[in-house]
Scaffold this motif. Structure first.
Motif, PDB file in Angstrom:
ATOM      1  N   PRO A 229      42.958  33.469  32.344  1.00 36.46           N
ATOM      2  CA  PRO A 229      43.542  32.990  31.084  1.00 36.46           C
ATOM      3  C   PRO A 229      42.511  32.280  30.205  1.00 36.46           C
ATOM      4  N   LEU A 230      42.747  32.303  28.913  1.00 36.35           N
ATOM      5  CA  LEU A 230      41.817  31.711  27.956  1.00 36.35           C
ATOM      6  C   LEU A 230      41.604  30.221  28.235  1.00 36.35           C
ATOM      7  N   ASP A 231      42.669  29.490  28.526  1.00 40.58           N
ATOM      8  CA  ASP A 231      42.512  28.054  28.753  1.00 40.58           C
ATOM      9  C   ASP A 231      41.676  27.773  30.005  1.00 40.58           C
ATOM     10  N   VAL A 232      41.782  28.627  31.004  1.00 46.84           N
ATOM     11  CA  VAL A 232      40.966  28.478  32.219  1.00 46.84           C
ATOM     12  C   VAL A 232      39.503  28.723  31.903  1.00 46.84           C
ATOM     13  N   ARG A 233      39.224  29.746  31.107  1.00 44.45           N
ATOM     14  CA  ARG A 233      37.844  30.064  30.752  1.00 44.45           C
ATOM     15  C   ARG A 233      37.235  28.962  29.884  1.00 44.45           C
ATOM     16  N   ARG A 234      38.017  28.440  28.964  1.00 44.74           N
ATOM     17  CA  ARG A 234      37.517  27.356  28.117  1.00 44.74           C
ATOM     18  C   ARG A 234      37.201  26.109  28.937  1.00 44.74           C
ATOM     19  N   GLU A 235      38.073  25.769  29.845  1.00 46.95           N
ATOM     20  CA  GLU A 235      37.855  24.593  30.678  1.00 46.95           C
ATOM     21  C   GLU A 235      36.632  24.787  31.570  1.00 46.95           C
ATOM     22  N   PHE A 236      36.418  26.002  32.047  1.00 43.63           N
ATOM     23  CA  PHE A 236      35.241  26.297  32.861  1.00 43.63           C
ATOM     24  C   PHE A 236      33.967  25.989  32.076  1.00 43.63           C
ATOM     25  N   LEU A 237      33.911  26.425  30.817  1.00 45.38           N
ATOM     26  CA  LEU A 237      32.722  26.193  29.997  1.00 45.38           C
ATOM     27  C   LEU A 237      32.549  24.712  29.672  1.00 45.38           C
ATOM     28  N   VAL A 238      33.647  24.010  29.471  1.00 41.71           N
ATOM     29  CA  VAL A 238      33.577  22.568  29.229  1.00 41.71           C
ATOM     30  C   VAL A 238      32.987  21.863  30.445  1.00 41.71           C
ATOM     31  N   GLN A 239      33.452  22.240  31.632  1.00 44.15           N
ATOM     32  CA  GLN A 239      32.959  21.629  32.855  1.00 44.15           C
ATOM     33  C   GLN A 239      31.489  21.980  33.108  1.00 44.15           C
ATOM     34  N   ALA A 240      31.103  23.193  32.734  1.00 43.77           N
ATOM     35  CA  ALA A 240      29.703  23.595  32.886  1.00 43.77           C
ATOM     36  C   ALA A 240      28.804  22.712  32.026  1.00 43.77           C
ATOM     37  N   GLU A 241      29.229  22.466  30.790  1.00 43.41           N
ATOM     38  CA  GLU A 241      28.445  21.610  29.895  1.00 43.41           C
ATOM     39  C   GLU A 241      28.386  20.180  30.428  1.00 43.41           C
TER      40      GLU A 241
ATOM     41  N   TYR B 182      27.582  34.295  38.920  1.00 45.68           N
ATOM     42  CA  TYR B 182      26.775  33.512  37.990  1.00 45.68           C
ATOM     43  C   TYR B 182      27.492  33.485  36.650  1.00 45.68           C
ATOM     44  N   LEU B 183      27.086  32.559  35.789  1.00 44.73           N
ATOM     45  CA  LEU B 183      27.695  32.442  34.466  1.00 44.73           C
ATOM     46  C   LEU B 183      26.985  33.325  33.458  1.00 44.73           C
ATOM     47  N   HIS B 184      27.736  34.221  32.838  1.00 47.92           N
ATOM     48  CA  HIS B 184      27.289  34.915  31.637  1.00 47.92           C
ATOM     49  C   HIS B 184      28.279  34.504  30.553  1.00 47.92           C
ATOM     50  N   THR B 185      27.833  33.668  29.626  1.00 46.14           N
ATOM     51  CA  THR B 185      28.747  33.007  28.694  1.00 46.14           C
ATOM     52  C   THR B 185      29.547  33.995  27.860  1.00 46.14           C
ATOM     53  N   LYS B 186      28.942  35.092  27.479  1.00 46.91           N
ATOM     54  CA  LYS B 186      29.663  36.078  26.682  1.00 46.91           C
ATOM     55  C   LYS B 186      30.875  36.610  27.439  1.00 46.91           C
ATOM     56  N   GLU B 187      30.730  36.819  28.741  1.00 45.63           N
ATOM     57  CA  GLU B 187      31.860  37.267  29.560  1.00 45.63           C
ATOM     58  C   GLU B 187      32.943  36.192  29.634  1.00 45.63           C
ATOM     59  N   ALA B 188      32.508  34.931  29.785  1.00 44.35           N
ATOM     60  CA  ALA B 188      33.480  33.840  29.870  1.00 44.35           C
ATOM     61  C   ALA B 188      34.261  33.703  28.572  1.00 44.35           C
ATOM     62  N   LYS B 189      33.597  33.893  27.450  1.00 49.67           N
ATOM     63  CA  LYS B 189      34.257  33.791  26.149  1.00 49.67           C
ATOM     64  C   LYS B 189      35.216  34.951  25.902  1.00 49.67           C
ATOM     65  N   SER B 190      34.812  36.156  26.315  1.00 50.02           N
ATOM     66  CA  SER B 190      35.591  37.356  25.997  1.00 50.02           C
ATOM     67  C   SER B 190      36.610  37.732  27.061  1.00 50.02           C
ATOM     68  N   GLY B 191      36.487  37.129  28.258  1.00 54.32           N
ATOM     69  CA  GLY B 191      37.402  37.493  29.337  1.00 54.32           C
ATOM     70  C   GLY B 191      37.064  38.822  29.970  1.00 54.32           C
ATOM     71  N   ARG B 192      35.798  39.164  29.988  1.00 54.31           N
ATOM     72  CA  ARG B 192      35.360  40.426  30.581  1.00 54.31           C
ATOM     73  C   ARG B 192      34.544  40.154  31.841  1.00 54.31           C
ATOM     74  N   GLY B 193      34.155  41.242  32.525  1.00 53.41           N
ATOM     75  CA  GLY B 193      33.312  41.116  33.702  1.00 53.41           C
ATOM     76  C   GLY B 193      33.947  40.241  34.764  1.00 53.41           C
ATOM     77  N   GLN B 194      33.213  39.237  35.211  1.00 51.44           N
ATOM     78  CA  GLN B 194      33.704  38.354  36.264  1.00 51.44           C
ATOM     79  C   GLN B 194      34.892  37.500  35.830  1.00 51.44           C
ATOM     80  N   PHE B 195      35.105  37.404  34.527  1.00 54.72           N
ATOM     81  CA  PHE B 195      36.185  36.572  34.000  1.00 54.72           C
ATOM     82  C   PHE B 195      37.401  37.398  33.572  1.00 54.72           C
ATOM     83  N   LYS B 196      37.413  38.664  33.932  1.00 52.09           N
ATOM     84  CA  LYS B 196      38.528  39.527  33.579  1.00 52.09           C
ATOM     85  C   LYS B 196      39.821  38.999  34.208  1.00 52.09           C
ATOM     86  N   ASN B 197      40.873  39.006  33.434  1.00 52.85           N
ATOM     87  CA  ASN B 197      42.221  38.574  33.852  1.00 52.85           C
ATOM     88  C   ASN B 197      42.352  37.061  34.033  1.00 52.85           C
TER      89      ASN B 197
END
Length: 263
Positions: free
Chosen positions: A66-78, A49-64
């Protein structure tokens, strides 16, 4: 027509200067289509599931990741939410102003004032009917509210929704508390996190809640996004909510004195 709102909060942690409650609103059919698309989206991303704080910080499920991948994920979610849902809504509260203008000098400590979280929920419910009318053209919606289970002030949300039901039980139908993995609450987490970060930077563009009648027609075609209703609880609104709470207590006291005298 049943209209469903999923609301979450951001900024309730220690040391926060602002609190935001908000989320997305839509018809049942819109939410059904969004839920299916969201589950496929999350599955492709290989997260639970999406926890935005993890996606922004690269922690939890988003650990390791890349920043550009995480940013694009949030853009696509919106984009996914913008495609399927009717409009976005959030209410922002300055916590110092909450203490100064609503809780005030605490001289009325025996009064059960809303928590900051509860007051933001009250603000959202106050603006929802007008926003639904302006965005969706629905004059008499039947509103179902979903919020995350487990919040420390969850009881405040239930009590406040009951207040609105007493005023209009046909419009305000029910409140449900669900887990944070619910698709609607995941995307609500995203908008409140972003709104809280904007408030911290002083970048939030908002309309004062007392001017809700001035909302323009909400055109979902603009920029390909859901319309955004961004409100702020001002000094005037906080004082008005406080006076209303005090008046409610005085009415209950008068009823109690009257019932005692009848005995």
């Amino acid at each position: 027509m049943i209209i469903r709102a999923y609301l979450d909060e951001s900024g309730s942690h220690a040391g926060s200067k602002h609190l935001v409650v908000g989320g997305y609103v839509g018809r049942l059919g819109q939410w059904g289509a969004f839920d299916k698309a969201w589950r496929r989206f999350i599955g492709r991303a290989q997260i639970g599931y999406l926890h935005t704080k993890e996606a922004k910080s690269g922690r939890g499920q988003f650990k390791n990741r890349p920043l550009d991948v995480r940013r694009e994920f949030l853009v696509q979610a919106e984009r996914l939410a913008n495609k399927h849902l009717a409009f976005r809504l959030f209410v922002t509260l300055d916590l110092a102003e909450f203490e100064r203008f609503y809780v005030a000098d605490r001289a009325s400590a025996q009064i059960h004032f809303d928590s900051a979280y509860g007051l933001c929920v009250r603000g959202c419910l106050s603006v929802l009917p007008q926003a639904i009318k302006k965005s969706m053209g629905v004059d008499t919606p039947r509103i179902e509210l979903y919020m995350e289970d487990g919040h420390a002030n969850l009881g405040d949300a239930a009590r406040i929704f009951a207040d609105f039901r007493r005023i209009d039980g046909e419009m305000f139908k029910q409140i449900t508390f669900a887990g944070k993995t619910t698709p609607g609450l995941q995307i609500a987490d995203a908008i409140t996190f972003a709104a809280h970060q904007a408030a911290k930077r002083g970048e939030a563009r908002v309309l004062e809640l007392e001017h809700v009648d001035e909302l323009p027609p909400l055109d979902r075609r603009e920029h390909g996004k859901c319309p955004l209703v961004a409100m702020r609880l001002t000094e005037a609104t906080l004082r008005a909510f406080r006076e209303r709470a005090l008046a409610d207590v005085e009415r209950r006291r008068e009823w109690w004195r009257s019932s005692r005298s009848d005995d």
